[in-house]
Design a protein around this motif. Structure first.
Motif, PDB file in Angstrom:
ATOM      1  N   SER A 212       0.823  -1.202   0.000  1.00 15.69           N
ATOM      2  CA  SER A 212       0.000   0.000   0.000  1.00 15.69           C
ATOM      3  C   SER A 212       0.862   1.259   0.000  1.00 15.69           C
ATOM      4  N   MET A 213       1.905   1.251   0.856  1.00 19.61           N
ATOM      5  CA  MET A 213       2.793   2.415   0.926  1.00 19.61           C
ATOM      6  C   MET A 213       3.539   2.607  -0.383  1.00 19.61           C
ATOM      7  N   SER A 214       3.905   1.488  -1.012  1.00 15.55           N
ATOM      8  CA  SER A 214       4.578   1.570  -2.307  1.00 15.55           C
ATOM      9  C   SER A 214       3.683   2.289  -3.305  1.00 15.55           C
ATOM     10  N   HIS A 215       2.412   1.866  -3.318  1.00 13.93           N
ATOM     11  CA  HIS A 215       1.465   2.481  -4.256  1.00 13.93           C
ATOM     12  C   HIS A 215       1.279   3.961  -3.940  1.00 13.93           C
ATOM     13  N   GLU A 216       1.128   4.266  -2.640  1.00 18.71           N
ATOM     14  CA  GLU A 216       0.866   5.652  -2.246  1.00 18.71           C
ATOM     15  C   GLU A 216       2.063   6.563  -2.506  1.00 18.71           C
ATOM     16  N   PRO A 220       2.578   9.696  -6.330  1.00 18.03           N
ATOM     17  CA  PRO A 220       3.028  11.086  -6.496  1.00 18.03           C
ATOM     18  C   PRO A 220       4.385  11.207  -7.183  1.00 18.03           C
ATOM     19  N   ILE A 221       5.275  10.211  -6.947  1.00 21.45           N
ATOM     20  CA  ILE A 221       6.577  10.256  -7.629  1.00 21.45           C
ATOM     21  C   ILE A 221       6.379  10.143  -9.134  1.00 21.45           C
ATOM     22  N   ASN A 222       5.385   9.330  -9.534  1.00 24.97           N
ATOM     23  CA  ASN A 222       5.073   9.197 -10.954  1.00 24.97           C
ATOM     24  C   ASN A 222       4.706  10.555 -11.556  1.00 24.97           C
ATOM     25  N   SER A 223       3.903  11.319 -10.802  1.00 17.56           N
ATOM     26  CA  SER A 223       3.515  12.650 -11.289  1.00 17.56           C
ATOM     27  C   SER A 223       4.727  13.570 -11.372  1.00 17.56           C
ATOM     28  N   ILE A 224       5.571  13.542 -10.326  1.00 20.71           N
ATOM     29  CA  ILE A 224       6.750  14.417 -10.295  1.00 20.71           C
ATOM     30  C   ILE A 224       7.684  14.107 -11.462  1.00 20.71           C
ATOM     31  N   ILE A 225       8.016  12.805 -11.606  1.00 19.45           N
ATOM     32  CA  ILE A 225       8.939  12.404 -12.676  1.00 19.45           C
ATOM     33  C   ILE A 225       8.299  12.644 -14.050  1.00 19.45           C
ATOM     34  N   HIS A 555       5.061  -0.518 -14.624  1.00 20.99           N
ATOM     35  CA  HIS A 555       5.087   0.013 -13.260  1.00 20.99           C
ATOM     36  C   HIS A 555       5.307   1.515 -13.273  1.00 20.99           C
ATOM     37  N   LYS A 556       4.542   2.190 -12.434  1.00 20.91           N
ATOM     38  CA  LYS A 556       4.725   3.630 -12.267  1.00 20.91           C
ATOM     39  C   LYS A 556       5.762   3.872 -11.170  1.00 20.91           C
ATOM     40  N   PRO A 557       6.600   4.868 -11.326  1.00 21.63           N
ATOM     41  CA  PRO A 557       6.749   5.764 -12.481  1.00 21.63           C
ATOM     42  C   PRO A 557       7.438   5.028 -13.630  1.00 21.63           C
ATOM     43  N   PHE A 558       6.929   5.257 -14.838  1.00 23.45           N
ATOM     44  CA  PHE A 558       7.425   4.541 -16.001  1.00 23.45           C
ATOM     45  C   PHE A 558       8.498   5.352 -16.724  1.00 23.45           C
ATOM     46  N   LEU A 559       9.371   4.628 -17.429  1.00 23.42           N
ATOM     47  CA  LEU A 559      10.327   5.294 -18.313  1.00 23.42           C
ATOM     48  C   LEU A 559       9.609   5.619 -19.619  1.00 23.42           C
ATOM     49  N   PRO A 560       9.764   6.836 -20.152  1.00 21.26           N
ATOM     50  CA  PRO A 560       9.053   7.228 -21.376  1.00 21.26           C
ATOM     51  C   PRO A 560       9.232   6.233 -22.519  1.00 21.26           C
ATOM     52  N   GLU A 561      10.484   5.779 -22.731  1.00 16.20           N
ATOM     53  CA  GLU A 561      10.730   4.873 -23.864  1.00 16.20           C
ATOM     54  C   GLU A 561      10.041   3.520 -23.666  1.00 16.20           C
TER      55      GLU A 561
END
Length: 572
Positions: A212-216, A220-225, A555-561
């Protein structure tokens, strides 16, 4: 628990008490029969010897006590028989004595049973041949042999009765002890079962908490990156570019720490298994080298690769875990080296039939590890000292993870280091040769033109508004059309009405989660390709995804490529 040995020790104690009693009874009887003679008082001396034996037994000299009792008993029978003469019935005392041999000694001590039985038999025959005069104490007036025989018969039966009574009592104590211990064992088993259940629940709770903590945290890290990547790709001002690069660097470092904690948790739970698939070994090593060389160049460090040309191009193993091991070690080498060089050496150690044993060496000219800390450096959350953590950062989990992964291969990692001069980590891994060309070599994604991409519509399903914005901006920037859905029901409506090329489905959503939504879509007769897009990196979720109709997982955060490649691979 009262063991057979403890039973015999207690038996010897009781036996000493019985013989003291019998010796005293015999002495009083002899005083009655023979008057005040040395022989009459000799019984009290024998009783004293039995008391000494009893004391020795209590002090722990159990084997000595056994043999002293039997020696005294044999001596007493010979003495009584010699003094009272043939026909007195004293020879009957040999019967309780012979039964004692089997009660006093354990089965494994059968030699001593044989020895004392032979002693008794020889004593008896010697008494017979010597006309009962081996240990005769003086010439005493004869008394009525019939009376003496009856007394000796009584004494023999009394001794036999007391010995058997005492044996029954010791046996009863032993049985009671077994019952008590069995009850205690059952109670202990119940306690262990309860403790095991609690531990399993605690482990499950910990796993759920970390998931759960991983997801939480990753959301937000996904959004930042994601937003940082979009801004960096949008030709920002030079002063803004530096700030954005720092945000990107810091967020990726945070992601590394989170991944370390999750990997460690999976290994502790025994949920990490190696894959054995064909892969391009040479290509993988060069990819690792080039990706880490960028980091080394940022610190003006020289990074050299030495790879044995004799190693086969294609091998069978787990490329992901090998990458994780080497990246951890090389990252540490770069982190702890302020000036000098980093080296990665990959050499063929040996070839056995269809397998190759390869040695990997990662060396640096960094700060080194003090000898006193080299034994604990692979422990969880350990670094050389607290100042290392403050100065260089990190969780102290990297080397612990490396050690566990190397051990999964059935190998060990070794360390050679001198403080102030650098470190060298080395390990051997065994790989099978592969005659198959890996899938990644056979299939090369053909990049689509802008017009081709515009014909593809990607549906992103996520309950997080920021994630939707990141995905929308990125997908549109790559030239694809993009639609958004904030929940499962909305997603089902869109795929039912619109021509969707690919669905990127978040797994953790209220009401209908990603699994339920996918099931509903498939039940509606819609077979649009669906990829799971999740911040949960647990193995349980990955396995569930494979069984639930998803084509793949990102998996999020994902690499663009990575995201672009997956879209081009699966979009219809």
């Amino acid at each position: 628990m009262t063991t057979m040995r403890q039973k015999q020790i207690r038996f010897i104690g009781y036996l000493s008490g019985i013989f003291i009693t019998l010796a005293i009874i015999n002495s009083f009887a002899m005083l009655l029969f023979f008057g005040n003679t040395f022989f009459s008082f000799f019984g009290f001396f024998v009783a004293l010897l039995f008391y000494i034996t009893y004391t020795l037994n209590k002090k722990g000299f159990h084997f000595l006590s056994k043999n002293l009792i039997l020696l005294l008993f044999n001596f007493a029978i010979i003495n009584i028989s010699s003094t009272q003469g043939k026909g007195s019935g004293s020879i009957l005392l040999y019967f309780p004595l012979l039964s004692l041999y089997f009660l006093v000694f354990e089965t494994i001590q059968w030699r001593w049973i044989v020895y004392w039985t032979l002693v008794s038999l020889l004593s008896y025959f010697y008494l017979e041949t010597s006309e009962y005069s081996i240990l005769k104490f003086g010439d005493m007036a004869k008394i009525d042999l019939n009376t003496l025989f009856q007394f000796n018969l009584f004494l023999s039966f009394l001794g036999e009765f007391l010995i058997m009574l005492m044996f029954i009592r010791v046996n009863h104590e032993l049985e009671n002890s077994y019952v008590v211990k069995a009850e205690e064992l059952n109670d202990s088993l119940k306690e262990l079962s309860v403790a095991k259940e609690k531990a399993e629940k605690a482990a499950q709770s910990r796993s759920m908490f970390l998931s759960s903590m991983s997801h939480e945290i990753r959301t937000p890290i996904n959004s930042i990156i994601g937003f940082t990547n979009i801004l960096l790709d949008d030709d920002p001002k030079e002063e803004h570019k530096d700030f954005l690069s720092m945000i990107q660097f810091s967020s990726r470092n945070l992601l590394v720490i989170i991944n370390d904690i999750l990997d460690f948790n999976k290994m502790e739970a025994g949920k990490v298994e190696l894959e054995f698939i064909p892969f391009d070994f040479q290509s993988l090593i060069h990819k690792i080298f080039h990706s880490m060389k960028v980091k080394a160049d940022e610190k003006n460090l020289s990074f050299k690769l030495e790879i044995d040309e004799g190693i086969s191009e294609f091998l069978i193993g787990d490329p992901n875990r090998l990458t994780q091991i080497l990246i951890n070690l090389i990252s540490n080498a770069i982190k702890f080296t302020l000036d000098g060089e980093i080296g990665l050496v990959v050499k063929l150690e040996d070839t056995l039939n269809d397998t190759e044993i390869i040695r990997f060496i990662v060396r640096d000219t960094g700060i080194g590890i003090p000898e006193k800390n080299q034994k604990i450096i692979f422990d969880h959350f350990s670094q050389a000292d607290s100042s290392t953590s403050r100065k260089f950062g990190g969780t102290g989990l990297g080397l612990s993870i490396v050690k566990k992964l190397v051990e999964l291969y059935g190998s060990n990692i070794t360390l050679e280091s001198k403080e102030g001069e650098g470190s060298e980590f080395s390990f051997l891994l065994e790989f099978a040769k592969s005659e198959l060309i890996p899938e990644e070599k056979r299939f090369v994604i053909q990049k689509k033109s802008s017009n081709q991409r515009k014909n593809k519509t990607i549906l992103v399903v996520d309950d997080n508004e920021l994630n939707l914005k990141v995905a929308f901006q990125f997908i549109r920037k790559c030239g694809f059309e993009c639609l958004l859905a904030s929940n499962g029901k909305e997603a089902l409506q869109i795929v039912s009405k619109e021509k969707i090329s690919l669905v990127l489905m978040d797994l953790q959503m209220p009401d209908w989660d990603g699994f339920v939504t996918t099931e509903k879509i498939r039940a509606s007769g819609i077979f649009t390709p669906i990829i799971a897009l999740t911040a949960d990196v647990s193995i349980d979720v990955s396995n569930h995804v494979k069984r639930s109709g998803f084509l793949d997982i990102i998996h999020k955060p994902f690499l663009p490529e990575d995201l672009v490649n997956k879209i081009e691979l699966y979009a219809e």
